[in-house]
Design a protein around this motif. Structure first.
Motif, short mmCIF file in Angstrom:
data_model
loop_
_atom_site.label_atom_id
_atom_site.label_comp_id
_atom_site.label_asym_id
_atom_site.label_seq_id
_atom_site.Cartn_x
_atom_site.Cartn_y
_atom_site.Cartn_z
N TRP A 311 114.34 71.28 25.25
CA TRP A 311 114.95 71.04 26.55
C TRP A 311 114.84 69.57 26.98
CZ3 TRP A 311 117.79 74.50 29.50
CH2 TRP A 311 117.90 75.77 28.95
N MET A 312 114.22 68.76 26.13
CA MET A 312 114.21 67.30 26.34
C MET A 312 115.52 66.68 25.84
SD MET A 312 111.40 66.00 27.64
CE MET A 312 110.93 64.41 26.95
N THR A 313 116.29 67.42 25.05
CA THR A 313 117.49 66.85 24.41
C THR A 313 118.49 66.30 25.42
OG1 THR A 313 117.16 68.41 22.60
CG2 THR A 313 119.28 67.29 22.69
N PRO A 314 118.84 67.03 26.51
CA PRO A 314 119.81 66.45 27.46
C PRO A 314 119.32 65.12 28.02
CG PRO A 314 119.44 68.78 27.96
CD PRO A 314 118.44 68.39 26.91
N LEU A 315 118.02 65.04 28.35
CA LEU A 315 117.46 63.82 28.90
C LEU A 315 117.52 62.68 27.89
CD1 LEU A 315 114.41 63.76 31.20
CD2 LEU A 315 114.56 62.07 29.41
N ALA A 316 117.21 63.00 26.62
CA ALA A 316 117.23 61.97 25.57
C ALA A 316 118.64 61.43 25.36
CB ALA A 316 116.69 62.55 24.26
N LEU A 317 119.61 62.34 25.29
CA LEU A 317 121.01 61.92 25.09
C LEU A 317 121.50 61.10 26.28
CD1 LEU A 317 122.49 65.21 23.57
CD2 LEU A 317 121.92 63.11 22.36
N ALA A 318 121.14 61.56 27.50
CA ALA A 318 121.57 60.83 28.70
C ALA A 318 120.95 59.44 28.76
CB ALA A 318 121.20 61.63 29.95
N SER A 319 119.69 59.31 28.32
CA SER A 319 119.04 57.99 28.35
C SER A 319 119.70 57.06 27.33
CB SER A 319 117.54 58.11 28.09
OG SER A 319 117.27 58.52 26.78
N GLY A 320 120.13 57.61 26.19
CA GLY A 320 120.86 56.80 25.21
C GLY A 320 122.19 56.30 25.76
N ILE A 321 122.90 57.20 26.44
CA ILE A 321 124.18 56.82 27.07
C ILE A 321 123.91 55.78 28.16
CG2 ILE A 321 126.10 57.66 28.50
CD1 ILE A 321 125.73 60.38 26.94
N GLY A 322 122.85 56.02 28.95
CA GLY A 322 122.50 55.09 30.03
C GLY A 322 122.18 53.70 29.52
N ALA A 323 121.46 53.62 28.39
CA ALA A 323 121.12 52.31 27.82
C ALA A 323 122.39 51.54 27.41
CB ALA A 323 120.20 52.48 26.62
N GLY A 324 123.34 52.26 26.82
CA GLY A 324 124.61 51.64 26.44
C GLY A 324 125.39 51.18 27.67
N LEU A 325 125.45 52.04 28.70
CA LEU A 325 126.15 51.69 29.93
C LEU A 325 125.47 50.51 30.63
CD1 LEU A 325 126.93 55.21 31.48
CD2 LEU A 325 128.57 53.60 30.52
N GLY A 326 124.11 50.53 30.60
CA GLY A 326 123.36 49.44 31.21
C GLY A 326 123.68 48.11 30.57
N GLY A 327 123.80 48.12 29.23
CA GLY A 327 124.15 46.89 28.51
C GLY A 327 125.52 46.37 28.91
N ALA A 328 126.50 47.29 28.99
CA ALA A 328 127.86 46.90 29.38
C ALA A 328 127.88 46.39 30.82
CB ALA A 328 128.80 48.10 29.23
N LEU A 329 127.08 47.03 31.69
CA LEU A 329 127.00 46.63 33.09
C LEU A 329 126.40 45.23 33.23
CD1 LEU A 329 127.45 47.69 36.02
CD2 LEU A 329 125.10 48.54 35.95
N VAL A 330 125.39 44.93 32.43
CA VAL A 330 124.77 43.60 32.45
C VAL A 330 125.79 42.54 32.05
CG1 VAL A 330 123.08 42.13 31.27
CG2 VAL A 330 122.40 44.37 32.10
N ASP A 331 126.58 42.82 31.00
CA ASP A 331 127.59 41.85 30.54
C ASP A 331 128.63 41.57 31.62
OD1 ASP A 331 126.44 41.52 28.06
OD2 ASP A 331 127.66 43.04 27.08
N LYS A 332 128.99 42.62 32.40
CA LYS A 332 130.07 42.47 33.38
C LYS A 332 129.56 42.03 34.76
CE LYS A 332 133.63 45.57 31.54
NZ LYS A 332 133.06 45.99 30.26
N LYS A 333 128.44 42.61 35.20
CA LYS A 333 128.00 42.40 36.59
C LYS A 333 126.63 41.74 36.72
CE LYS A 333 131.59 44.45 38.49
NZ LYS A 333 132.53 43.72 39.37
N GLY A 334 125.93 41.55 35.61
CA GLY A 334 124.62 40.91 35.66
C GLY A 334 123.47 41.91 35.70
N PRO A 335 122.24 41.43 35.40
CA PRO A 335 121.10 42.34 35.25
C PRO A 335 120.56 42.93 36.56
CG PRO A 335 120.40 40.07 34.91
CD PRO A 335 121.89 40.04 35.05
N ILE A 336 120.68 42.20 37.68
CA ILE A 336 120.09 42.68 38.94
C ILE A 336 120.76 43.97 39.39
CG2 ILE A 336 119.72 42.16 41.39
CD1 ILE A 336 117.94 40.47 39.70
N LEU A 337 122.09 44.02 39.35
CA LEU A 337 122.81 45.23 39.76
C LEU A 337 122.42 46.41 38.86
CD1 LEU A 337 124.91 46.58 41.59
CD2 LEU A 337 126.67 45.92 39.92
N ALA A 338 122.25 46.13 37.56
CA ALA A 338 121.86 47.19 36.62
C ALA A 338 120.49 47.76 36.98
CB ALA A 338 121.86 46.65 35.18
N VAL A 339 119.53 46.88 37.31
CA VAL A 339 118.19 47.33 37.71
C VAL A 339 118.26 48.14 39.00
CG1 VAL A 339 115.89 46.58 38.47
CG2 VAL A 339 117.00 45.42 36.55
#
Length: 536
Positions: A311-339
């Motif tokens: 039952w950790m699987t949904p959380l693990a998959l979501a965190s992987g997606i979140g890390a990818g989205l966070g990276g894209a967000l940093v490139d477009k809007k900067g690190p502060i907004l991502a944090v």
């Protein structure tokens, strides 16, 4: 193959595999601890050293590898780290006794600790600024998914094979492939350095980190303050702080002599960096909160213990997606907004655990929201903030961030466990105050036969609170009840008391993670004008 033909895609792929391998192994052992302890015939308190020694090895290797990779080259250090990790894994699998096993785990940690830092430093040195967030996000996803899925994968391999040695042997061929491909496919990068390697500083830093982390790993029990009052904790923490202060004084004198200190003092006077370290420690505390989600699923949702890891699987998959989205967000809007967004989303996700979850589908949604929020924070934004405007010492900056996260992950479980223990300590008073009301309500709704009612009259005498209710053994009472309906009523009443205690304990845990996420949001707001001022 020449360096010019080395592809950034190859490099990031190899770093990702290395990071995933090391992160998986950090958690994979937890599934096999009981089996390993039995095979070496050691008690659980000794067996826990298999985890503790790995944590200490990581803590020592992280800052040293960060600096050495900057100086001697990240490709070389990646190959050395993977080789050490592979060798350590092989030695763990072949361990003839417990002492050998602990030494092997330490070697493994010395290899695994620096792979993420080396990969991140390489990205920051070779990728254009507008693509760094995405690449760091991918690395962060591997780190997060590996850490969360480790125990799950360990359980699967152990169930299928029954052999704990395979958990470690599987790393050896992967390490060999990474070494070969790394040699041919990764471009060498390093930073300009002056003077000789700071050997004295390296020893002081190692001893300081070892003392602090050993003191932190000795924190146990239900009270953080009580633990801090024991010599095994405060003695080593004070020794570590004294050594760290000595290191700073030594490094200042070394910088004046144009040396190349292991710990650049200039980093520690940058407000942006110090706030980033604090957010890093808090992110480690949030990651530690995930450790308790399988036991929450067992004790609150009634999921079988052998299935709780899945039952950790949904959380693990979501965190992987979140890390990818966070990276894209940093490139477009900067690190502060991502944090900032990470803190908000994580707070919402963890708030749902004590306030909303009654069914498994609600658990999955809440897990995905919390995982998405934590994932955003894992890779890109903090790494970018830690290394921004640095011409050199990027590896050291990232190492400090990783160490801060490790400290957060070490301290937080004691605080969380305290909430759970306090919740379960309420069980005697809950039985005394609430059990009668719950039982009466269930009895009124049930259609009991005259025989069952007569049996209940007899049972009620043994359940009467003549002394402390904690002394009543309900399991023995249930064993002697003949009527199945009556048995079910009493069992469900007992279960409801346990559930109330569980919900209260885990509620405290998850509310504390909400507070931590809210502090991250606040720090992001504070950090914004400071960073803007530094970027001018």
């Amino acid at each position: 193959m020449s360096h010019k033909s080395s592809s950034p895609t190859w490099a990031i792929t190899l770093f990702c595999i290395g990071v995933l391998m090391a992160a998986l192994d950090n958690g994979i052992i937890s599934a096999a601890l009981t089996t390993i302890n039995s095979s070496f015939d050691v008690p659980a308190n000794w067996g826990a050293w298999g985890v503790t020694i790995y944590t200490l090895g990581l803590a020592i290797s992280i800052p040293i590898v960060g600096k050495i990779s900057d100086r001697f080259g990240r490709k070389k250090l990646f190959i050395v780290e993977v080789a050490l990790f592979g060798l350590g894994s092989l030695l763990v699998a072949l361990s003839p006794n417990f002492a050998f096993y602990l030494v092997a785990r330490f070697i493994q940690a010395m290899g695994g600790g620096g792979i993420f830092i080396i990969g991140s430093s390489h990205v920051l040195s070779t990728f254009p600024a507008e693509k760094q967030g995405k690449a760091l996000g991918i690395l962060g996803a591997m780190n997060g998914v590996g850490a969360i899925l480790g125990p799950n994968l360990g359980s699967v391999i152990l169930d299928l094979t029954g052999n704990w040695h395979l958990l470690f042997l599987i790393n050896v061929p992967i390490a060999i492939i990474l070494i070969i491909l790394g040699y041919y496919k990764i471009q060498e990068t390093k930073e300009p350095s002056v003077g000789k390697l700071d050997l004295i500083g390296t020893i002081l830093l190692s001893l300081a980190v070892l003392s602090i982390m050993y003191g932190l790993t000795n924190i146990e029990g239900t009270s953080l303050l009580e633990s801090l009052a024991t010599f095994n904790v405060y003695g080593f923490l004070i020794a570590g702080i004294v050594l760290f202060a000595g290191l700073i004084f030594y490094n200042r004198s070394l910088e004046k002599r144009n040396g190349d200190p292991i710990l650049p003092v200039g980093l520690l006077v940058r407000p942006t960096y110090l706030l980033t370290l604090l957010i890093g420690a808090l992110s480690g505390a949030l990651l530690a909160g995930m450790i308790y989600i399988p036991s929450f699923s067992e004790q609150v949702l009634g999921i079988a213990a052998e299935n709780s890891g899945y039952w950790m699987t949904p959380l693990a998959l979501a965190s992987g997606i979140g890390a990818g989205l966070g990276g894209a967000l940093v490139d477009k809007k900067g690190p502060i907004l991502a944090v900032f967004l990470s803190g908000v989303i994580t707070a919402i996700g963890f708030l749902l655990f004590p306030t909303w979850i009654d069914a498994k589908w609600q658990f999955i949604i809440s897990s995905c929201i919390a995982g998405l929020g934590i994932g955003i924070l894992l890779g890109a934004p903090l790494n970018i903030l830690a290394t921004e405007r640095l011409e050199k010492d990027k590896g050291s900056a990232l190492a400090g961030l990783s160490l801060a996260r490790q400290i957060g992950m070490t301290i937080a479980p004691t605080i969380y466990a305290g909430f759970i223990v306090r919740g379960f300590n309420q069980i005697p008073s809950l039985f005394q105050n609430d059990f009668g009301t719950i039982l009466k309500s269930k009895m009124e709704k049930a259609d009991l036969s005259p025989e069952a009612l007569q049996e209940f009259q007899q049972v009620a005498v043994s359940m009467a609170p003549t002394s402390s209710s904690s002394e009543i053994d309900y399991s023995k009472i249930l064993e002697h009840i003949q009527d199945p309906t009556l048995k079910e009523i009493i069992q469900s009443s007992v279960d409801q008391i346990t559930l109330t205690a569980s919900q209260d304990g885990y509620g405290g845990l998850f509310y504390s993670t909400v507070v931590i996420a809210a502090i991250i949001v606040l720090l992001a707001i504070i950090l914004k004008p400071i960073r803007n001022k530094n970027l001018r």
